[in-house]
Design a protein around this motif. Structure first.
Motif, PDB file in Angstrom:
ATOM      1  N   ARG A 234      32.111  40.415  32.681  1.00 10.93           N
ATOM      2  CA  ARG A 234      31.167  41.384  32.126  1.00 10.93           C
ATOM      3  C   ARG A 234      30.105  41.807  33.143  1.00 10.93           C
ATOM      4  O   ARG A 234      29.213  42.578  32.826  1.00 10.93           O
ATOM      5  CB  ARG A 234      30.473  40.792  30.899  1.00 10.93           C
ATOM      6  N   SER A 235      30.192  41.278  34.362  1.00 10.68           N
ATOM      7  CA  SER A 235      29.180  41.540  35.386  1.00 10.68           C
ATOM      8  C   SER A 235      29.538  42.799  36.193  1.00 10.68           C
ATOM      9  O   SER A 235      30.538  43.467  35.933  1.00 10.68           O
ATOM     10  CB  SER A 235      29.075  40.341  36.324  1.00 10.68           C
ATOM     11  N   ASP A 236      28.724  43.060  37.215  1.00 15.16           N
ATOM     12  CA  ASP A 236      28.963  44.206  38.099  1.00 15.16           C
ATOM     13  C   ASP A 236      29.773  43.816  39.336  1.00 15.16           C
ATOM     14  O   ASP A 236      30.011  44.668  40.213  1.00 15.16           O
ATOM     15  CB  ASP A 236      27.627  44.814  38.545  1.00 15.16           C
ATOM     16  N   LEU A 237      30.173  42.565  39.441  1.00 15.53           N
ATOM     17  CA  LEU A 237      30.924  42.124  40.616  1.00 15.53           C
ATOM     18  C   LEU A 237      32.278  42.825  40.688  1.00 15.53           C
ATOM     19  O   LEU A 237      32.904  43.113  39.662  1.00 15.53           O
ATOM     20  CB  LEU A 237      31.118  40.604  40.569  1.00 15.53           C
ATOM     21  N   GLN A 238      32.746  43.066  41.929  1.00 17.58           N
ATOM     22  CA  GLN A 238      33.997  43.794  42.142  1.00 17.58           C
ATOM     23  C   GLN A 238      34.852  43.122  43.202  1.00 17.58           C
ATOM     24  O   GLN A 238      34.378  42.330  44.011  1.00 17.58           O
ATOM     25  CB  GLN A 238      33.692  45.234  42.594  1.00 17.58           C
ATOM     26  N   ASP A 239      36.142  43.461  43.184  1.00 18.25           N
ATOM     27  CA  ASP A 239      37.106  43.071  44.227  1.00 18.25           C
ATOM     28  C   ASP A 239      37.153  41.565  44.459  1.00 18.25           C
ATOM     29  O   ASP A 239      37.194  41.084  45.603  1.00 18.25           O
ATOM     30  CB  ASP A 239      36.788  43.793  45.549  1.00 18.25           C
ATOM     31  N   LEU A 240      37.148  40.808  43.386  1.00 20.85           N
ATOM     32  CA  LEU A 240      37.217  39.348  43.491  1.00 20.85           C
ATOM     33  C   LEU A 240      38.645  38.905  43.777  1.00 20.85           C
ATOM     34  O   LEU A 240      39.613  39.602  43.481  1.00 20.85           O
ATOM     35  CB  LEU A 240      36.717  38.716  42.197  1.00 20.85           C
ATOM     36  N   GLY A 241      38.749  37.712  44.359  1.00 17.26           N
ATOM     37  CA  GLY A 241      40.046  37.083  44.579  1.00 17.26           C
ATOM     38  C   GLY A 241      40.144  35.810  43.772  1.00 17.26           C
ATOM     39  O   GLY A 241      39.149  35.316  43.237  1.00 17.26           O
ATOM     40  N   VAL A 242      41.358  35.261  43.684  1.00 12.06           N
ATOM     41  CA  VAL A 242      41.594  34.024  42.936  1.00 12.06           C
ATOM     42  C   VAL A 242      42.419  33.066  43.782  1.00 12.06           C
ATOM     43  O   VAL A 242      43.485  33.438  44.300  1.00 12.06           O
ATOM     44  CB  VAL A 242      42.330  34.296  41.601  1.00 12.06           C
ATOM     45  N   ALA A 257      39.347  43.282  33.040  1.00 12.98           N
ATOM     46  CA  ALA A 257      38.117  44.040  33.287  1.00 12.98           C
ATOM     47  C   ALA A 257      38.126  44.736  34.645  1.00 12.98           C
ATOM     48  O   ALA A 257      37.156  45.406  35.010  1.00 12.98           O
ATOM     49  CB  ALA A 257      36.909  43.105  33.196  1.00 12.98           C
ATOM     50  N   GLY A 258      39.205  44.558  35.403  1.00 13.75           N
ATOM     51  CA  GLY A 258      39.314  45.219  36.697  1.00 13.75           C
ATOM     52  C   GLY A 258      38.528  44.564  37.808  1.00 13.75           C
ATOM     53  O   GLY A 258      38.290  45.189  38.857  1.00 13.75           O
ATOM     54  N   LYS A 259      38.139  43.311  37.613  1.00 14.76           N
ATOM     55  CA  LYS A 259      37.311  42.625  38.606  1.00 14.76           C
ATOM     56  C   LYS A 259      38.122  42.018  39.748  1.00 14.76           C
ATOM     57  O   LYS A 259      37.586  41.734  40.821  1.00 14.76           O
ATOM     58  CB  LYS A 259      36.487  41.512  37.934  1.00 14.76           C
ATOM     59  N   ILE A 260      39.398  41.768  39.532  1.00 11.54           N
ATOM     60  CA  ILE A 260      40.208  41.040  40.510  1.00 11.54           C
ATOM     61  C   ILE A 260      41.171  41.993  41.209  1.00 11.54           C
ATOM     62  O   ILE A 260      42.002  42.641  40.573  1.00 11.54           O
ATOM     63  CB  ILE A 260      40.993  39.899  39.836  1.00 11.54           C
ATOM     64  N   THR A 261      41.032  42.066  42.528  1.00 10.86           N
ATOM     65  CA  THR A 261      41.988  42.815  43.347  1.00 10.86           C
ATOM     66  C   THR A 261      42.578  41.949  44.457  1.00 10.86           C
ATOM     67  O   THR A 261      43.708  42.163  44.877  1.00 10.86           O
ATOM     68  CB  THR A 261      41.321  44.047  43.995  1.00 10.86           C
ATOM     69  N   GLY A 262      41.795  40.989  44.949  1.00 13.50           N
ATOM     70  CA  GLY A 262      42.261  40.144  46.048  1.00 13.50           C
ATOM     71  C   GLY A 262      42.349  40.861  47.379  1.00 13.50           C
ATOM     72  O   GLY A 262      42.898  40.324  48.345  1.00 13.50           O
ATOM     73  N   LYS A 263      41.767  42.045  47.495  1.00  8.60           N
ATOM     74  CA  LYS A 263      41.917  42.859  48.704  1.00  8.60           C
ATOM     75  C   LYS A 263      41.190  42.284  49.914  1.00  8.60           C
ATOM     76  O   LYS A 263      41.504  42.630  51.052  1.00  8.60           O
ATOM     77  CB  LYS A 263      41.447  44.298  48.435  1.00  8.60           C
ATOM     78  N   TYR A 264      40.215  41.381  49.682  1.00  6.94           N
ATOM     79  CA  TYR A 264      39.468  40.822  50.808  1.00  6.94           C
ATOM     80  C   TYR A 264      39.853  39.376  51.117  1.00  6.94           C
ATOM     81  O   TYR A 264      39.217  38.749  51.965  1.00  6.94           O
ATOM     82  CB  TYR A 264      37.970  40.907  50.527  1.00  6.94           C
ATOM     83  N   LYS A 265      40.877  38.850  50.468  1.00  4.34           N
ATOM     84  CA  LYS A 265      41.302  37.487  50.766  1.00  4.34           C
ATOM     85  C   LYS A 265      41.878  37.412  52.183  1.00  4.34           C
ATOM     86  O   LYS A 265      42.626  38.287  52.608  1.00  4.34           O
ATOM     87  CB  LYS A 265      42.349  37.022  49.750  1.00  4.34           C
ATOM     88  N   ARG A 269      46.759  37.691  50.364  1.00  3.08           N
ATOM     89  CA  ARG A 269      46.011  38.878  49.931  1.00  3.08           C
ATOM     90  C   ARG A 269      46.709  39.555  48.751  1.00  3.08           C
ATOM     91  O   ARG A 269      47.929  39.645  48.692  1.00  3.08           O
ATOM     92  CB  ARG A 269      45.876  39.849  51.101  1.00  3.08           C
ATOM     93  N   TYR A 270      45.920  39.975  47.799  1.00  2.00           N
ATOM     94  CA  TYR A 270      46.344  40.656  46.563  1.00  2.00           C
ATOM     95  C   TYR A 270      47.024  39.726  45.557  1.00  2.00           C
ATOM     96  O   TYR A 270      47.369  40.167  44.469  1.00  2.00           O
ATOM     97  CB  TYR A 270      47.267  41.849  46.866  1.00  2.00           C
ATOM     98  N   LYS A 271      47.207  38.466  45.893  1.00  2.00           N
ATOM     99  CA  LYS A 271      47.828  37.510  44.971  1.00  2.00           C
ATOM    100  C   LYS A 271      46.775  36.615  44.328  1.00  2.00           C
ATOM    101  O   LYS A 271      45.816  36.197  44.982  1.00  2.00           O
ATOM    102  CB  LYS A 271      48.828  36.617  45.713  1.00  2.00           C
ATOM    103  N   GLN A 272      46.961  36.300  43.056  1.00  2.00           N
ATOM    104  CA  GLN A 272      46.162  35.274  42.382  1.00  2.00           C
ATOM    105  C   GLN A 272      46.931  33.963  42.503  1.00  2.00           C
ATOM    106  O   GLN A 272      48.003  33.814  41.909  1.00  2.00           O
ATOM    107  CB  GLN A 272      45.934  35.641  40.912  1.00  2.00           C
ATOM    108  N   SER A 309      39.536  28.444  54.804  1.00  5.05           N
ATOM    109  CA  SER A 309      39.992  29.610  55.573  1.00  5.05           C
ATOM    110  C   SER A 309      39.763  30.921  54.830  1.00  5.05           C
ATOM    111  O   SER A 309      39.968  31.995  55.393  1.00  5.05           O
ATOM    112  CB  SER A 309      41.485  29.460  55.901  1.00  5.05           C
ATOM    113  N   ILE A 310      39.331  30.839  53.561  1.00  3.63           N
ATOM    114  CA  ILE A 310      39.102  32.035  52.747  1.00  3.63           C
ATOM    115  C   ILE A 310      37.603  32.308  52.712  1.00  3.63           C
ATOM    116  O   ILE A 310      36.818  31.493  52.232  1.00  3.63           O
ATOM    117  CB  ILE A 310      39.646  31.832  51.320  1.00  3.63           C
ATOM    118  N   ASP A 311      37.178  33.450  53.195  1.00  5.27           N
ATOM    119  CA  ASP A 311      35.758  33.792  53.254  1.00  5.27           C
ATOM    120  C   ASP A 311      35.163  33.946  51.854  1.00  5.27           C
ATOM    121  O   ASP A 311      35.851  34.335  50.905  1.00  5.27           O
ATOM    122  CB  ASP A 311      35.550  35.107  54.015  1.00  5.27           C
ATOM    123  N   ASN A 312      33.868  33.644  51.755  1.00  7.72           N
ATOM    124  CA  ASN A 312      33.107  33.830  50.510  1.00  7.72           C
ATOM    125  C   ASN A 312      33.766  33.127  49.321  1.00  7.72           C
ATOM    126  O   ASN A 312      33.832  33.667  48.215  1.00  7.72           O
ATOM    127  CB  ASN A 312      32.929  35.329  50.207  1.00  7.72           C
TER     128      ASN A 312
END
Length: 448
Positions: A234-242, A257-265, A269-272, A309-312
């Motif tokens: 429900r937050s404003d965070l975007q482009d999260l990874g799992v 909610a469209g929060k997870i893209t994994g584009k910056y892993k 990348r792009y995988k949960q 090895s995964i940033d942030n």
């Protein structure tokens, strides 16, 4: 090759399959939802023929029929790598449930080289595909390590088990199987998330305020991590990874909610990425044959070096109590066992070493005992007998509804000050007095 022919040759009833069990055997069951169910029921029916059969399980969620059939403990003894709520009930009522201490990332290694080899491996799996493979579905954590040790591999097919793609070590081929059993396809056990409490929301707000767009998340077992994840949706965070050992409904909510893209892993990348799942039927349907989900063995997912090895990286786990030195207990109340170390220490170490990473361990500031007395979860020292899950050298950010206490780089008096600042106000004076006695308090210390 026609793998269906081999399948038919190996297809037997549960009663026939468990005839390979002998007195004194060690048996390993699959993880969580992949544990033996109807096979365990068939084994319970052989109780009078068998003695001292030892069973190992991890986060058992199916009924433990062999324990229920043997109240005197002459025939079956269970051992758990991590207690579920159901395991804990059997531990409390039967006294025949024992814990195997471990760091979760080491479970496959310990299975291969340290524990008594399991002569038999049993697991519930998804139906075989056209290539002859059975998916471990919602629990691939350490199954292949146990299979490597086994003389007999017995699979119980349940059509309700999702087929989860890999990853690594997420499936097994019919050529590696001794027997196949087709069960009655009972629904998979579920874990419905509780709605966040007012205190959960306050804790989540503290954490979300420190997160960044592009963060990669891990959520541990418990109501608070799941509530935090739900509120992230429900937050404003975007482009999260799992990248998480346990995949829960909060990730589903974040995905919807469209929060997870994994584009910056940095990797996958792009995988949960996950090792096991436990949640609602909707969650099981979501991970079924979903190319966006990757199931890996836990020695990859929980490897602190891989996490680092995964940033942030943001790791969110829960605990039972913390002492003024920053020692964290998440697995026992005194000497009474509750859960296990699991992956908390793996992710605490890995997340801290990630570039921009943060490890959060959360708790309500107080709890109410059986006698109705309200007590602080921040204590001068841990309850006698309590197990240290995360040592003070590994603890990073400890969170209550009153704020965040960062342990890294702080002396003992600075830690005490930070922790007392997030304790419930009614206990702060008492904690200060105890800190003074332990010589970890200065007169110049300040409270918020």
């Amino acid at each position: 090759m026609n793998w269906q022919d081999e399948y038919k040759r190996k297809l037997v009833t549960a009663e026939e399959a468990v005839k390979v069990v002998k007195s004194g055997d060690w048996i390993e069951y699959g993880f969580g939802l992949t544990s033996a169910n109807e096979l365990d029921k068939a084994l319970a029916a052989r109780k009078d023929e068998l003695f001292d059969v030892k069973i190992r399980v991890d986060l058992g969620v199916w009924p433990h029929y062999t324990l229920e059939a043997d109240p005197d403990g002459n025939h079956f003894w269970w051992h758990s790598w991590h207690f579920s709520g159901l395991d804990r009930k059997y531990y409390d009522t039967t006294g025949k449930m024992f814990y195997v201490p471990m760091k979760f990332n080491e479970c496959p290694m310990m299975t291969r080289k340290d524990v008594k080899p399991n002569r038999i491996f049993m697991a519930t799996v998804a139906p075989m595909d056209k290539h002859g493979y059975f998916s471990f579905g919602a629990g691939a954590a350490a199954s292949m390590a146990a299979i490597e040790n086994a003389e007999y591999v017995i699979l119980e097919v349940n059509q309700n088990m999702p087929r989860v793609l890999g990853g690594n070590q997420e499936c097994i081929h019919i050529s590696q199987v001794t027997y196949v059993v087709e069960g009655s396809n009972p629904p998979l056990p579920t874990l419905n998330p509780a709605p966040p409490t007012e205190i959960d929301v306050k804790i989540a707000e503290h954490i979300i305020g420190l997160m960044r767009d592009g963060s990669c998340l891990q959520l541990g077992i418990g109501g608070i991590p799941n509530a935090v994840g739900t509120l992230v949706a429900r937050s404003d965070l975007q482009d999260l990874g799992v990248h998480t050992e346990m995949y829960v409904d909060a990730f589903l909510e974040m995905t919807k909610a469209g929060k997870i893209t994994g584009k910056y892993k940095n990797i996958d990348r792009y995988k949960q990425v996950m090792s096991f799942a436990l949640g609602t039927q909707e969650l099981y349907a979501f991970i079924d044959d979903n190319p966006g989900i990757a199931s890996y063995s836990v020695d990859y997912v929980n490897n602190p070096a891989v996490i680092a090895s995964i940033d942030n990286f943001v790791s969110i786990n829960a605990c039972l109590e913390v002492d003024l030195f920053g020692q964290i207990c998440s697995e026992s109340v005194g000497t009474r066992h509750i859960s296990g170390t699991g992956g908390q220490l793996d992710f605490a170490e890995g997340a801290y070493k990630s570039r921009g990473g943060q490890s959060f361990i959360c708790m309500h500031s107080t709890y109410t005992g059986k006698d109705g007395q309200v007590m602080s979860r921040i204590k001068p020292i841990l309850t006698p007998g309590a197990v240290v899950t995360t040592p003070r050298t590994a603890s990073h950010k400890i969170v209550t509804e009153f704020g965040v206490a960062d342990m890294k780089g702080k002396s003992t008096w600075e830690r005490a000050e930070a922790l007392i600042n997030i304790a419930h106000p009614r206990f702060r004076d008492e904690l200060i007095k105890e800190a003074e006695k332990m010589k970890i308090w200065r007169r110049s210390n300040r409270l918020n």
